[in-house]
Design an enzyme around this catalytic site. Sequence first.
Site, PDB file in Angstrom:
ATOM      1  CG  ASP A   8       2.717  -5.320  -0.186  1.00 57.53           C
ATOM      2  OD1 ASP A   8       1.936  -4.660   0.529  1.00 57.53           O
ATOM      3  OD2 ASP A   8       3.174  -4.905  -1.269  1.00 57.53           O
ATOM      4  NE  ARG A   9      -4.790  -4.464  -2.110  1.00 60.15           N
ATOM      5  CZ  ARG A   9      -5.797  -3.596  -2.037  1.00 60.15           C
ATOM      6  NH1 ARG A   9      -6.918  -3.923  -1.422  1.00 60.15           N
ATOM      7  NH2 ARG A   9      -5.677  -2.390  -2.548  1.00 60.15           N
ATOM      8  CG  ASP A  10      -2.136  -2.217  -2.993  1.00 54.55           C
ATOM      9  OD1 ASP A  10      -2.906  -3.169  -3.263  1.00 54.55           O
ATOM     10  OD2 ASP A  10      -2.484  -1.208  -2.353  1.00 54.55           O
ATOM     11  CE1 TYR A  19      -2.206   6.353  -0.969  1.00 52.91           C
ATOM     12  CE2 TYR A  19      -1.785   7.766  -2.857  1.00 52.91           C
ATOM     13  CZ  TYR A  19      -1.515   7.402  -1.554  1.00 52.91           C
ATOM     14  OH  TYR A  19      -0.567   8.057  -0.837  1.00 52.91           O
ATOM     15  CG  ASN A  50       1.171  -0.251   5.530  1.00 55.40           C
ATOM     16  OD1 ASN A  50       0.730  -0.903   6.476  1.00 55.40           O
ATOM     17  ND2 ASN A  50       2.433   0.151   5.476  1.00 55.40           N
ATOM     18  CB  CYS A  88      -2.420  -0.255   8.609  1.00 62.31           C
ATOM     19  SG  CYS A  88      -2.176   1.470   9.101  1.00 62.31           S
ATOM     20  CG  HIS A  90      -4.353   4.226  11.147  1.00 60.74           C
ATOM     21  ND1 HIS A  90      -4.200   2.935  11.620  1.00 60.74           N
ATOM     22  CD2 HIS A  90      -5.497   4.706  11.685  1.00 60.74           C
ATOM     23  CE1 HIS A  90      -5.204   2.645  12.441  1.00 60.74           C
ATOM     24  NE2 HIS A  90      -6.009   3.696  12.493  1.00 60.74           N
ATOM     25  CB  CYS A  98      -2.139  -1.547  12.869  1.00 61.93           C
ATOM     26  SG  CYS A  98      -3.235  -0.228  12.312  1.00 61.93           S
ATOM     27  CG  ASP A 125       5.795  -3.223  -3.662  1.00 65.60           C
ATOM     28  OD1 ASP A 125       5.274  -3.349  -2.528  1.00 65.60           O
ATOM     29  OD2 ASP A 125       5.378  -2.421  -4.514  1.00 65.60           O
TER      30      ASP A 125
HETATM   31 MG   LIG Z   1       3.294  -2.855  -1.886  1.00 63.77          MG
HETATM   32 ZN   LIG Z   2      -2.648   1.634  11.363  1.00 67.45          ZN
END
Ligand SMILES: [Mg+2]
Ligand SMILES: [Zn+2]
Length: 180
Positions: A8-10, A19, A50, A88, A90, A98, A125
Amino acid sequence: MDKAVILDRDGTLIFDSGYVYRVKDFKLLPGVIEGLKSLSKQFIFIIITNQSGIGRGLYGEEDMNKFNEKLINELKKDNIEIKKIYHCPHTPEDNCNCRKPSTKYVKEAEKEFNINLKDSWVIGDHTSDIELGINSGCRAIYLLTGHGEKHFKNLEKSDIKPNFIAKSFLQATEFITRNV
Ligand SMILES: [Mg+2]
Ligand SMILES: [Zn+2]
């Protein structure tokens, strides 16, 4: 076939102030460099993230790309290669195919990089990261960094069981090293 750690990134690799998209707000979380280095001989790295901030109109794909470039370049300085970042754009209301825990991007990465999912891991996370791991046939580690602490109650209430719950990124990668 390669084994992958799907990240995962964030809140997993970088500080998530909510965000996050401005390059000036970019900050790696503690232990990320050391942890990834320790796995880089045995695993390839993929990021699946996401980014509903795009769908919500908070920032654009270009902003995200710049931010991702910064991440990739910072890791490259330590010889850590991210093969690809899938995102993703969305919102949950879009009901796309996705957004994590959808396994769409895992399946794409599996083909593109010839990944053996059974021997691969997901680190994140959020409960949806763990679901992603389980649905993909990988093992999954829940991180208490980022939003992990805040969402931990949701995980506990659910029947979603991670293979390990880690207090830090380094703890997560150490667990992987012990259980390859
Ligand atoms: Mg995260
Ligand atoms: Zn999506």
